[in-house]
Design a protein around this motif. Structure first.
Motif, PDB file in Angstrom:
ATOM      1  N   GLU A 171       3.795   4.932 -19.171  1.00 15.33           N
ATOM      2  CA  GLU A 171       3.928   3.772 -18.297  1.00 15.33           C
ATOM      3  C   GLU A 171       5.390   3.358 -18.134  1.00 15.33           C
ATOM      4  O   GLU A 171       5.828   2.979 -17.053  1.00 15.33           O
ATOM      5  CB  GLU A 171       3.115   2.601 -18.837  1.00 15.33           C
ATOM      6  CG  GLU A 171       1.612   2.765 -18.654  1.00 15.33           C
ATOM      7  CD  GLU A 171       1.231   3.003 -17.202  1.00 15.33           C
ATOM      8  OE1 GLU A 171       1.733   2.266 -16.326  1.00 15.33           O
ATOM      9  OE2 GLU A 171       0.435   3.922 -16.938  1.00 15.33           O
ATOM     10  N   ARG A 221       2.245  13.388 -14.852  1.00 14.79           N
ATOM     11  CA  ARG A 221       1.123  13.924 -15.618  1.00 14.79           C
ATOM     12  C   ARG A 221       1.092  15.454 -15.571  1.00 14.79           C
ATOM     13  O   ARG A 221       0.806  16.103 -16.584  1.00 14.79           O
ATOM     14  CB  ARG A 221      -0.181  13.344 -15.075  1.00 14.79           C
ATOM     15  CG  ARG A 221      -1.402  13.694 -15.898  1.00 14.79           C
ATOM     16  CD  ARG A 221      -2.586  12.804 -15.554  1.00 14.79           C
ATOM     17  NE  ARG A 221      -2.898  12.835 -14.127  1.00 14.79           N
ATOM     18  CZ  ARG A 221      -2.763  11.790 -13.304  1.00 14.79           C
ATOM     19  NH1 ARG A 221      -2.286  10.634 -13.770  1.00 14.79           N
ATOM     20  NH2 ARG A 221      -3.083  11.895 -12.033  1.00 14.79           N
ATOM     21  N   GLU A 229       4.061   9.640  -7.985  1.00 11.78           N
ATOM     22  CA  GLU A 229       4.945   9.743  -9.146  1.00 11.78           C
ATOM     23  C   GLU A 229       4.139   9.849 -10.434  1.00 11.78           C
ATOM     24  O   GLU A 229       4.489  10.621 -11.337  1.00 11.78           O
ATOM     25  CB  GLU A 229       5.862   8.513  -9.202  1.00 11.78           C
ATOM     26  CG  GLU A 229       7.060   8.673 -10.109  1.00 11.78           C
ATOM     27  CD  GLU A 229       8.003   9.761  -9.636  1.00 11.78           C
ATOM     28  OE1 GLU A 229       8.499  10.526 -10.493  1.00 11.78           O
ATOM     29  OE2 GLU A 229       8.245   9.879  -8.417  1.00 11.78           O
ATOM     30  N   ARG A 230       3.055   9.084 -10.518  1.00 13.19           N
ATOM     31  CA  ARG A 230       2.194   9.141 -11.715  1.00 13.19           C
ATOM     32  C   ARG A 230       1.578  10.530 -11.871  1.00 13.19           C
ATOM     33  O   ARG A 230       1.501  11.069 -12.988  1.00 13.19           O
ATOM     34  CB  ARG A 230       1.107   8.077 -11.605  1.00 13.19           C
ATOM     35  CG  ARG A 230       0.273   7.939 -12.858  1.00 13.19           C
ATOM     36  CD  ARG A 230      -0.774   6.829 -12.710  1.00 13.19           C
ATOM     37  NE  ARG A 230      -0.159   5.508 -12.779  1.00 13.19           N
ATOM     38  CZ  ARG A 230      -0.034   4.678 -11.762  1.00 13.19           C
ATOM     39  NH1 ARG A 230      -0.445   5.043 -10.554  1.00 13.19           N
ATOM     40  NH2 ARG A 230       0.517   3.493 -11.913  1.00 13.19           N
ATOM     41  N   ARG A 231       1.175  11.130 -10.753  1.00 16.51           N
ATOM     42  CA  ARG A 231       0.586  12.467 -10.790  1.00 16.51           C
ATOM     43  C   ARG A 231       1.620  13.510 -11.202  1.00 16.51           C
ATOM     44  O   ARG A 231       1.324  14.425 -11.982  1.00 16.51           O
ATOM     45  CB  ARG A 231       0.004  12.792  -9.419  1.00 16.51           C
ATOM     46  CG  ARG A 231      -0.806  14.078  -9.398  1.00 16.51           C
ATOM     47  CD  ARG A 231      -1.651  14.186  -8.146  1.00 16.51           C
ATOM     48  NE  ARG A 231      -0.870  14.046  -6.919  1.00 16.51           N
ATOM     49  CZ  ARG A 231      -0.973  13.003  -6.101  1.00 16.51           C
ATOM     50  NH1 ARG A 231      -1.796  12.004  -6.379  1.00 16.51           N
ATOM     51  NH2 ARG A 231      -0.262  12.953  -4.998  1.00 16.51           N
ATOM     52  N   GLU A 247       0.821  -1.209   0.000  1.00 14.32           N
ATOM     53  CA  GLU A 247       0.000   0.000   0.000  1.00 14.32           C
ATOM     54  C   GLU A 247       0.853   1.256   0.000  1.00 14.32           C
ATOM     55  O   GLU A 247       0.525   2.249  -0.666  1.00 14.32           O
ATOM     56  CB  GLU A 247      -0.934  -0.020   1.206  1.00 14.32           C
ATOM     57  CG  GLU A 247      -2.041  -1.059   1.101  1.00 14.32           C
ATOM     58  CD  GLU A 247      -2.720  -1.331   2.422  1.00 14.32           C
ATOM     59  OE1 GLU A 247      -2.344  -0.665   3.428  1.00 14.32           O
ATOM     60  OE2 GLU A 247      -3.606  -2.211   2.484  1.00 14.32           O
ATOM     61  N   GLU A 304       2.291   1.604  -3.520  1.00 15.02           N
ATOM     62  CA  GLU A 304       1.262   2.042  -4.459  1.00 15.02           C
ATOM     63  C   GLU A 304       0.933   3.516  -4.271  1.00 15.02           C
ATOM     64  O   GLU A 304       0.661   4.237  -5.252  1.00 15.02           O
ATOM     65  CB  GLU A 304       0.012   1.188  -4.288  1.00 15.02           C
ATOM     66  CG  GLU A 304       0.181  -0.235  -4.817  1.00 15.02           C
ATOM     67  CD  GLU A 304      -1.020  -1.119  -4.529  1.00 15.02           C
ATOM     68  OE1 GLU A 304      -1.821  -0.749  -3.637  1.00 15.02           O
ATOM     69  OE2 GLU A 304      -1.145  -2.170  -5.176  1.00 15.02           O
ATOM     70  N   ALA A 305       0.943   3.986  -3.017  1.00 15.58           N
ATOM     71  CA  ALA A 305       0.700   5.408  -2.762  1.00 15.58           C
ATOM     72  C   ALA A 305       1.808   6.268  -3.360  1.00 15.58           C
ATOM     73  O   ALA A 305       1.549   7.319  -3.963  1.00 15.58           O
ATOM     74  CB  ALA A 305       0.587   5.661  -1.253  1.00 15.58           C
ATOM     75  N   GLU A 306       3.058   5.803  -3.206  1.00 13.25           N
ATOM     76  CA  GLU A 306       4.183   6.552  -3.774  1.00 13.25           C
ATOM     77  C   GLU A 306       4.156   6.507  -5.303  1.00 13.25           C
ATOM     78  O   GLU A 306       4.524   7.481  -5.970  1.00 13.25           O
ATOM     79  CB  GLU A 306       5.505   5.979  -3.253  1.00 13.25           C
ATOM     80  CG  GLU A 306       5.746   6.235  -1.780  1.00 13.25           C
ATOM     81  CD  GLU A 306       5.766   7.724  -1.453  1.00 13.25           C
ATOM     82  OE1 GLU A 306       6.462   8.474  -2.164  1.00 13.25           O
ATOM     83  OE2 GLU A 306       5.065   8.125  -0.502  1.00 13.25           O
ATOM     84  N   LEU A 307       3.739   5.393  -5.861  1.00 12.76           N
ATOM     85  CA  LEU A 307       3.619   5.307  -7.318  1.00 12.76           C
ATOM     86  C   LEU A 307       2.556   6.262  -7.841  1.00 12.76           C
ATOM     87  O   LEU A 307       2.707   6.849  -8.913  1.00 12.76           O
ATOM     88  CB  LEU A 307       3.276   3.877  -7.731  1.00 12.76           C
ATOM     89  CG  LEU A 307       4.391   2.842  -7.597  1.00 12.76           C
ATOM     90  CD1 LEU A 307       3.856   1.438  -7.904  1.00 12.76           C
ATOM     91  CD2 LEU A 307       5.557   3.164  -8.531  1.00 12.76           C
ATOM     92  N   GLU A 308       1.478   6.418  -7.080  1.00  9.39           N
ATOM     93  CA  GLU A 308       0.438   7.356  -7.490  1.00  9.39           C
ATOM     94  C   GLU A 308       0.951   8.791  -7.457  1.00  9.39           C
ATOM     95  O   GLU A 308       0.618   9.611  -8.329  1.00  9.39           O
ATOM     96  CB  GLU A 308      -0.784   7.197  -6.570  1.00  9.39           C
ATOM     97  CG  GLU A 308      -1.976   8.054  -6.982  1.00  9.39           C
ATOM     98  CD  GLU A 308      -2.420   7.795  -8.415  1.00  9.39           C
ATOM     99  OE1 GLU A 308      -2.843   8.766  -9.079  1.00  9.39           O
ATOM    100  OE2 GLU A 308      -2.330   6.636  -8.868  1.00  9.39           O
TER     101      GLU A 308
END
Length: 241
Positions: free
Chosen positions: A135, A99, A94-96, A85, A88-92
């Protein structure tokens, strides 16, 4: 005069392999089994030290197996789930950032390559090409900044089941002689010590130690734990009696 034919020299590729430094499935499986073996043989010797009956020893061994296996499974599930978890939070995050601030992330990636010795112009071009696919860019940033592979995150369920099975199998070893009709501790100790040696020897596959050194080390550590709990059982049993 005919010129000699010179055969082209083909260099043979030099190949070498490394041990799995992360341990893969082997380390958690072996250490789970070892944990179950040590804890249950120590529990059983402690009970025997207190002059318990065969029925009490078997009951204690079964209780130790069940309690330890469920505890290991619950602990592994919670630990791995929490870790996943967090990743996944850190990946989100990074994804933001990729973007909303693509230029900053591109510059950040280029700086990472420059810090590793790549020329700035080449680093900028490599970062640009790698960032063309969102991705793939996320995967690169996750590897470089977080040290994780987004496509290979650990499974909490797999970790829990593996821990449960490994611990239960290890805890079952010293209990087997009693389940098969033994009435003394010696057969259980013999099986447990043999299991400890084998587990230690298998661990040498993910270490630089020889198999006999790892086996003897684990045998001595597990045997010492069993000896201490036997003495404690003897002292406490005589005090209660």
């Amino acid at each position: 005069m005919t010129e000699p034919v010179v055969e082209p020299v083909v260099a043979e590729a030099h190949q070498h392999s490394h041990r799995d430094v992360n341990g893969g499935w082997l380390r958690p499986a072996v250490f789970g089994a070892m944990d179950g073996l040590v804890s249950n043989v120590a529990l059983m010797t402690g009970v025997v030290g207190g002059d318990a009956s065969r029925t009490t020893v078997v009951l204690a061994g079964l209780a130790g197996l069940a309690a330890g296996a469920f505890s290991m499974a619950a602990g592994e599930y919670t630990s791995v789930a929490s870790q996943r978890e967090l990743v996944e939070a850190e990946l989100e995050v990074e994804r933001r950032e990729l973007r909303h601030n693509p230029h900053d992330e591109l510059a950040e990636l280029a700086e990472l390559y420059v810090a590793r010795g790549v020329e700035p112009a080449l680093a900028a071009e490599v970062a640009r090409q790698l960032s063309a696919d969102p991705e793939r860019a996320l995967e690169i940033h996750a590897r470089e900044e977080l040290g994780v592979d987004p496509n290979d995150l650990p499974s909490p369920l797999l970790a829990a089941v593996s821990s449960f099975v490994a611990f239960a199998l290890g805890a079952l070893l010293p209990l087997l002689p009693y389940l098969l009709g033994a009435s003394s501790l010696l057969p259980a100790l013999a099986v447990a010590l043999l299991g400890l040696f084998v587990c230690g020897a298998v661990v040498s596959r993910v270490t630089a130690r020889s198999w006999w050194y790892s086996g003897l080390r684990q045998l001595l550590l597990g045997g010492s734990a069993a000896g201490v709990t036997f003495l404690l059982g003897r002292l406490i049993g005589s005090g209660i009696g």
